[in-house]
Design a protein around this motif. Structure first.
Motif, PDB file in Angstrom:
ATOM      1  N   LEU A  83     -43.962 -26.712  18.881  1.00 55.42           N
ATOM      2  CA  LEU A  83     -44.072 -25.256  19.027  1.00 55.42           C
ATOM      3  C   LEU A  83     -43.415 -24.517  17.856  1.00 55.42           C
ATOM      4  CD1 LEU A  83     -43.480 -24.740  22.856  1.00 55.42           C
ATOM      5  CD2 LEU A  83     -45.602 -24.456  21.575  1.00 55.42           C
ATOM      6  N   CYS A  84     -42.266 -24.984  17.432  1.00 54.77           N
ATOM      7  CA  CYS A  84     -41.588 -24.345  16.289  1.00 54.77           C
ATOM      8  C   CYS A  84     -42.405 -24.480  15.009  1.00 54.77           C
ATOM      9  CB  CYS A  84     -40.200 -24.960  16.095  1.00 54.77           C
ATOM     10  SG  CYS A  84     -39.028 -24.502  17.379  1.00 54.77           S
ATOM     11  N   SER A  85     -42.936 -25.666  14.748  1.00 57.33           N
ATOM     12  CA  SER A  85     -43.724 -25.856  13.526  1.00 57.33           C
ATOM     13  C   SER A  85     -45.035 -25.081  13.589  1.00 57.33           C
ATOM     14  CB  SER A  85     -43.983 -27.332  13.266  1.00 57.33           C
ATOM     15  OG  SER A  85     -44.760 -27.887  14.307  1.00 57.33           O
ATOM     16  N   GLY A  86     -45.673 -25.035  14.745  1.00 52.85           N
ATOM     17  CA  GLY A  86     -46.905 -24.258  14.894  1.00 52.85           C
ATOM     18  C   GLY A  86     -46.660 -22.776  14.671  1.00 52.85           C
ATOM     19  N   THR A  87     -45.571 -22.259  15.221  1.00 52.66           N
ATOM     20  CA  THR A  87     -45.217 -20.849  15.019  1.00 52.66           C
ATOM     21  C   THR A  87     -44.985 -20.563  13.546  1.00 52.66           C
ATOM     22  OG1 THR A  87     -44.197 -20.792  17.213  1.00 52.66           O
ATOM     23  CG2 THR A  87     -43.587 -19.050  15.680  1.00 52.66           C
ATOM     24  N   LEU A  88     -44.279 -21.448  12.879  1.00 56.71           N
ATOM     25  CA  LEU A  88     -44.020 -21.251  11.439  1.00 56.71           C
ATOM     26  C   LEU A  88     -45.312 -21.273  10.626  1.00 56.71           C
ATOM     27  CD1 LEU A  88     -40.784 -23.359  10.864  1.00 56.71           C
ATOM     28  CD2 LEU A  88     -41.004 -20.876  10.951  1.00 56.71           C
ATOM     29  N   LEU A  89     -46.204 -22.176  10.950  1.00 53.58           N
ATOM     30  CA  LEU A  89     -47.480 -22.252  10.223  1.00 53.58           C
ATOM     31  C   LEU A  89     -48.326 -20.998  10.435  1.00 53.58           C
ATOM     32  CD1 LEU A  89     -48.428 -25.998  10.769  1.00 53.58           C
ATOM     33  CD2 LEU A  89     -47.748 -24.892   8.631  1.00 53.58           C
ATOM     34  N   ILE A  90     -48.377 -20.502  11.653  1.00 50.28           N
ATOM     35  CA  ILE A  90     -49.150 -19.279  11.933  1.00 50.28           C
ATOM     36  C   ILE A  90     -48.544 -18.081  11.202  1.00 50.28           C
ATOM     37  CG2 ILE A  90     -49.750 -17.620  13.746  1.00 50.28           C
ATOM     38  CD1 ILE A  90     -50.103 -20.054  15.612  1.00 50.28           C
ATOM     39  N   LEU A  91     -47.228 -17.932  11.280  1.00 48.94           N
ATOM     40  CA  LEU A  91     -46.570 -16.830  10.576  1.00 48.94           C
ATOM     41  C   LEU A  91     -46.765 -16.935   9.061  1.00 48.94           C
ATOM     42  CD1 LEU A  91     -43.237 -16.440  12.581  1.00 48.94           C
ATOM     43  CD2 LEU A  91     -45.184 -14.874  12.522  1.00 48.94           C
ATOM     44  N   GLY A  92     -46.669 -18.158   8.545  1.00 49.38           N
ATOM     45  CA  GLY A  92     -46.891 -18.360   7.106  1.00 49.38           C
ATOM     46  C   GLY A  92     -48.301 -17.968   6.680  1.00 49.38           C
ATOM     47  N   GLY A  93     -49.286 -18.316   7.505  1.00 45.84           N
ATOM     48  CA  GLY A  93     -50.676 -17.936   7.204  1.00 45.84           C
ATOM     49  C   GLY A  93     -50.877 -16.432   7.238  1.00 45.84           C
ATOM     50  N   LEU A  94     -50.280 -15.765   8.225  1.00 35.46           N
ATOM     51  CA  LEU A  94     -50.394 -14.303   8.304  1.00 35.46           C
ATOM     52  C   LEU A  94     -49.734 -13.621   7.104  1.00 35.46           C
ATOM     53  CD1 LEU A  94     -49.713 -13.718  12.113  1.00 35.46           C
ATOM     54  CD2 LEU A  94     -51.889 -13.453  10.889  1.00 35.46           C
ATOM     55  N   ILE A  95     -48.585 -14.127   6.713  1.00 34.18           N
ATOM     56  CA  ILE A  95     -47.899 -13.546   5.550  1.00 34.18           C
ATOM     57  C   ILE A  95     -48.701 -13.790   4.281  1.00 34.18           C
ATOM     58  CG2 ILE A  95     -45.832 -13.755   4.106  1.00 34.18           C
ATOM     59  CD1 ILE A  95     -44.256 -14.207   6.729  1.00 34.18           C
ATOM     60  N   ALA A  96     -49.266 -14.977   4.121  1.00 28.46           N
ATOM     61  CA  ALA A  96     -50.091 -15.267   2.944  1.00 28.46           C
ATOM     62  C   ALA A  96     -51.311 -14.351   2.898  1.00 28.46           C
ATOM     63  CB  ALA A  96     -50.530 -16.728   2.949  1.00 28.46           C
ATOM     64  N   TRP A  97     -51.911 -14.090   4.049  1.00 33.31           N
ATOM     65  CA  TRP A  97     -53.060 -13.175   4.112  1.00 33.31           C
ATOM     66  C   TRP A  97     -52.643 -11.769   3.691  1.00 33.31           C
ATOM     67  CZ3 TRP A  97     -53.865  -9.159   7.821  1.00 33.31           C
ATOM     68  CH2 TRP A  97     -55.125  -8.563   7.741  1.00 33.31           C
ATOM     69  N   ARG A  98     -51.474 -11.322   4.133  1.00 29.56           N
ATOM     70  CA  ARG A  98     -50.978  -9.982   3.774  1.00 29.56           C
ATOM     71  C   ARG A  98     -50.642  -9.913   2.286  1.00 29.56           C
ATOM     72  NH1 ARG A  98     -51.460  -4.956   3.878  1.00 29.56           N
ATOM     73  NH2 ARG A  98     -49.546  -3.796   3.782  1.00 29.56           N
ATOM     74  N   ILE A  99     -50.072 -10.970   1.741  1.00 31.06           N
ATOM     75  CA  ILE A  99     -49.758 -11.009   0.310  1.00 31.06           C
ATOM     76  C   ILE A  99     -51.036 -10.892  -0.515  1.00 31.06           C
ATOM     77  CG2 ILE A  99     -48.971 -12.536  -1.550  1.00 31.06           C
ATOM     78  CD1 ILE A  99     -46.794 -13.497   0.382  1.00 31.06           C
ATOM     79  N   LYS A 100     -52.082 -11.577  -0.087  1.00 27.86           N
ATOM     80  CA  LYS A 100     -53.360 -11.505  -0.800  1.00 27.86           C
ATOM     81  C   LYS A 100     -53.903 -10.078  -0.782  1.00 27.86           C
ATOM     82  CE  LYS A 100     -57.914 -13.546  -0.998  1.00 27.86           C
ATOM     83  NZ  LYS A 100     -58.897 -14.397  -0.359  1.00 27.86           N
ATOM     84  N   ALA A 101     -53.789  -9.381   0.348  1.00 26.38           N
ATOM     85  CA  ALA A 101     -54.258  -7.996   0.446  1.00 26.38           C
ATOM     86  C   ALA A 101     -53.450  -7.075  -0.467  1.00 26.38           C
ATOM     87  CB  ALA A 101     -54.173  -7.515   1.889  1.00 26.38           C
TER      88      ALA A 101
END
Length: 140
Positions: A83-101
């Motif tokens: 659960l901790c690693s999944g949460t980190l991966l999802i948050l990392g993906g969302l942040i990467a998407w925002r950085i790209k924008a």
């Protein structure tokens, strides 16, 4: 005072026009340099603060994960880790998407480009007015 002939008047007008264009170009160049210096300073502060924040967030996340895994060590340690690693991966993906924008937005030399566009429109307007006056003289 001696009256100027048509050639001298045209040459004088060309000199004044050239001086105005050089002065306008110099002003726009100074504006561009100022904007580049401001952008460089802003990026330096942004990178420095981002690095510090990233380091502190990483330590905080690591300690939070350690706390969760330690709390569930006897019963559901693999589930807690997943659960901790999944949460980190999802948050990392969302942040990467925002950085790209954010990275796709352009702000460099925005004011300079705006002023140059205005200058271009003004020159087109002056040219159009001059052509209209010339046509009016030809018809009279």
């Amino acid at each position: 005072m001696q009256e100027q002939g048509p050639v001298e008047r045209v040459l004088g007008a060309i000199r004044r026009l050239t001086a105005s264009l050089v002065e306008s170009g110099e002003t726009r160049l100074r504006l561009a340099v100022l904007e580049l210096e401001e952008e460089r300073e802003r990026l330096f502060v942004l990178l420095l603060l981002s690095g510090i924040a990233l380091m502190l967030i990483c330590f905080g996340i690591g300690l939070a994960i350690l706390l969760v895994v330690a709390a569930y060590w006897d019963t559901h340690r693999l589930l807690a880790i997943a659960l901790c690693s999944g949460t980190l991966l999802i948050l990392g993906g969302l942040i990467a998407w925002r950085i790209k924008a954010i990275a796709s937005r352009r702000s460099l030399l925005r004011s300079t480009l705006s002023h140059l566009s205005t200058d271009s429109e003004n020159l087109k307007g002056v040219r159009t007015e001059a052509l209209a006056r010339q046509r009016q003289r030809e018809h009279n």
